[in-house]
Design an enzyme around this catalytic site. Structure first.
Site, PDB file in Angstrom:
ATOM      1  N   ALA A 134       0.570  -1.672  -0.167  1.00 28.47           N
ATOM      2  CA  ALA A 134       0.231  -0.170   0.004  1.00 28.47           C
ATOM      3  C   ALA A 134       0.922   1.129   0.093  1.00 28.47           C
ATOM      4  CB  ALA A 134      -1.162  -0.087   0.976  1.00 28.47           C
ATOM      5  N   LYS A 135       0.655   2.359  -0.237  1.00 33.16           N
ATOM      6  CA  LYS A 135       0.846   3.869  -0.105  1.00 33.16           C
ATOM      7  C   LYS A 135       0.114   4.974   0.103  1.00 33.16           C
ATOM      8  CE  LYS A 135       5.280   3.739  -0.628  1.00 33.16           C
ATOM      9  NZ  LYS A 135       6.581   3.544   0.159  1.00 33.16           N
TER      10      LYS A 135
END
Ligand code: NAD
Length: 445
Positions: A134-135
Site C-alpha cells: 500500500a502507499k
C-alpha cells in the site's frame, strides 16, 4: 526524508489509461523519467512474461484493490481553513495486511500511490513478509505547515482513513515528509477513536511508544548486507573493494559506515551539494550523515571533490545510488564505470538505463531487495507491538541479517537458474509468491 521510513521516491503522475499498454512500448521511445505506475506495471508484465502465471491473476495485480481518496480540512494557525486531498492506495493483500508509507508531498497523486503501493507488494513478497502493498499520503508541502498544523492535518487524516487502516488491515509507516512523530500522532488519533492503545496500527514510531530499535538504520544496513553478499558472489575480497555512494542520509551513511567497518574502501560519498573523494578511502564515521548535520558532506576535508554526476561515473567496484530516483538514465548509463550497482534509493535506475547496464554486463542489485531492511524491521516492530514485547538491538540486527540472507539466496537461485538479471530474479521471486497465494486462495465468491 524521514528516518525509518518505508519510503519511495517521488515521480510524476501519469494518466492511468495511457500506461496500460506501456509494457509493449519500444525501449528507445520510452520517455524518461517514468511515473511510478508506469514502471510498476512494466515490471509486473516483464516478470509475468518469465513465469507461467494465470493471466487473470496478472490482470488483477495490474490494478489496486482499492484507492481511498479523502478530503482533509485543516485549521491553519491564523484561523483560516485549508482543504487538502489525501489518499491510501491498497494494492494487494493476498499474503497479509497492507503495508507501506504515508508521504506528505505536493506531488502526491492517486496514480503515484498506486504505483508505489504495487512496489510495496513486491518488496514484502521478496522478503517473504506476511504483508501486501500500500502507499498513501496527502498532497501538501509539509514545509508550509507549522508543527501544530502538521499535527492537526495528521489527526484529521487519521480520522478520515480510520476505517481503512488497522493492525490487521493496513499498517502505514513514515515516508517522504513524514517521520516518527507523524506516526505517533497517527497512532494516538487512531487509538483515541478505538478506545484503546493500538501500537500496531503504524510502524516507524518512536521506540517509547512501541517503535523498534534499529528501525532507522535498517534500510542502510540491508543495503550493506546485500552489497557484501554481491561482492562475495562476484569473487572480490571485501577489503579490496572500492565503493562510491550517492547520498549521505539514513540509507547512504548507514550503508557506507557498515561497509567501511567490514573492510571495504569507501572512496566517495555525496550529498545534494557534491561529493568528497579519496582514493585511499574516506573516514565514513567522521563525515556527518544528513540527520547529524544536513548537507555537510562537502565540509569534510578530502583530497578531491566531485560533482554528483562524476561520482556516478567513478571507476569503482560498487556504486550505491542512495539519494533519489531516476539518477541512472539512458543518458549516463553508458558511462557508468562501476563493476556493479546496488540500489540504495528507490528506483534510481530507469528502465532504459537498466537495459543498457544489462547489455554491458553490469549487475544491478535491485532496490526491492537491497533496501528492504526498512520494511523488514517494520515487520519486526509490528510483531513486537502485537506481542507487547520489545526486542534488543542485537536481536533486531541478527534477525534482519537472517531475513536478508534468505531473500538474497532466493533471488540468487532464480538469477542463476533462469539466467536473468538480478532485478528480474527479484520480481520473479516476488510475483511467484503473490501469484501462488492467489492461486491457493482462489477468487471469491
Ligand atoms: P535522507 O533524507 O536521510 O538523505 C538523502 C541524502 O541524499 C542526503 O544526503 C541528501 O543531501 C542527498 N541528496 C538529496 N538530493 C540529492 C541530489 N539531487 N543529488 C545527490 N544527493 C542528494 O534520505 P534517505 O532516508 O536516506 O532516503 C534515500 C533514498 O532511499 C530515497 O530514495 C528513499 O526513498 C530510499 N529509501 C529510504 C528508506 C528509509 O527508510 N529511509 C527506506 C527505503 C528506501
Amino acid at each position: 526524508m524521514a528516518a525509518g521510513s518505508d519510503a519511495d521516491h517521488v515521480v510524476d503522475a501519469t494518466d492511468t489509461d495511457a500506461v496500460d499498454d506501456v509494457a509493449d512500448v519500444d525501449a528507445d521511445a520510452e520517455p524518461e523519467p517514468e511515473s511510478a505506475l508506469e514502471t510498476a506495471r512494466r515490471q509486473l508484465h516483464h516478470a509475468a512474461d518469465r513465469l507461467d502465471i494465470d493471466p487473470n491473476i496478472v490482470e488483477r495485480l495490474a490494478h489496486p484493490k482499492a484507492v481511498h481518496e479523502v478530503t482533509v480540512p485543516v485549521e491553519r494557525d491564523d484561523g483560516s481553513v485549508e482543504v487538502f486531498t489525501g489518499y491510501r492506495a491498497q494494492h494487494d493483500s493476498v499474503r497479509g495486511p497492507y503495508k507501506g508509507g504515508l508521504r506528505y508531498h505536493p506531488e502526491v497523486t492517486r496514480d503515484e500511490c498506486v504505483g508505489l503501493g504495487m512496489w510495496m507488494t513486491w518488496k514484502c513478497a521478496v522478503m517473504d513478509l506476511p504483508f501486501g502493498g500500500a502507499k498513501g499520503g496527502v498532497a501538501v508541502n509539509p514545509k508550509d505547515l507549522s508543527e501544530a498544523e502538521t499535527e492537526r492535518l495528521t489527526r484529521r487524516f487519521a480520522g478520515e482513513i480510520r476505517d481503512e487502516i488497522g493492525p490487521t488491515i493496513d499498517i502505514p509507516a513514515p515516508d517522504m515528509g513524514t517521520d516518527p512523530q507523524t506516526m505517533a500522532w497517527l497512532m494516538d488519533a487512531y487509538s483515541m477513536q478505538e478506545g484503546e492503545t493500538v501500537p500496531g496500527v503504524v510502524t516507524g514510531k518512536p521506540p517509547v511508544i512501541g517503535g523498534s530499535k534499529g528501525r532507522a538504520e535498517a534500510p542502510g544496513r540491508s543495503v550493506a548486507i546485500i552489497a557484501r553478499e554481491a561482492i562475495d558472489y562476484y569473487g572480490k575480497p571485501i577489503d579490496e573493494t572500492s565503493v562510491a555512494i550517492q547520498g549521505y542520509g539514513s540509507v547512504g551513511a548507514n550503508a557506507a559506515r557498515l561497509l567501511d567497518d567490514w573492510g571495504a574502501n569507501v572512496v566517495a560519498v555525496s550529498d545534494v551539494n557534491g561529493a568528497v573523494y579519496d582514493v585511499n578511502g574516506l573516514d565514513t564515521h567522521a563525515i556527518p550523515a544528513h540527520e547529524e548535520e544536513p548537507e555537510a558532506v562537502m565540509d569534510h576535508a578530502a583530497p578531491e571533490t566531485l560533482t554528483n554526476d562524476e561520482l556516478l561515473e567513478l571507476d569503482v567496484d560498487v556504486l550505491i545510488p542512495a539519494a533519489l530516483g531516476n539518477v541512472l538514465t539512458a543518458e549516463n548509463a553508458g558511462r557508468v564505470s562501476a563493476d556493479m550497482v546496488v540500489e540504495g534509493a528507490n528506483g534510481p535506475t530507469t528502465s532504459a538505463a537498466d537495459r543498457i547496464l544489462a547489455d554491458r554486463d553490469v549487475p544491478v542489485i535491485p532496490d526491492i531487495l537491497a533496501n528492504a531492511g526498512g520494511v523488514t524491521v517494520s515487520y519486526f516492530e509490528w510483531l513486537q507491538d502485537i506481542n507487547r514485547r520489545s526486542w534488543s538491538l542485537e536481536r533486531v540486527r541478527g534477525e534482519l541479517e537472517d531475513e536478508m540472507l534468505e531473500a538474497w539466496n532466493a533471488v540468487r537461485s532464480e538469477h542463476e537458474s533462469r539466467g536473468v538479471t538480478w532485478r528480474d530474479a527479484a520480481y520473479v521471486v516476488a510475483l511467484s509468491r503473490v501469484a501462488e497465494a492467489h492461486d491457493a486462495r482462489g477468487l471469491w465468491p
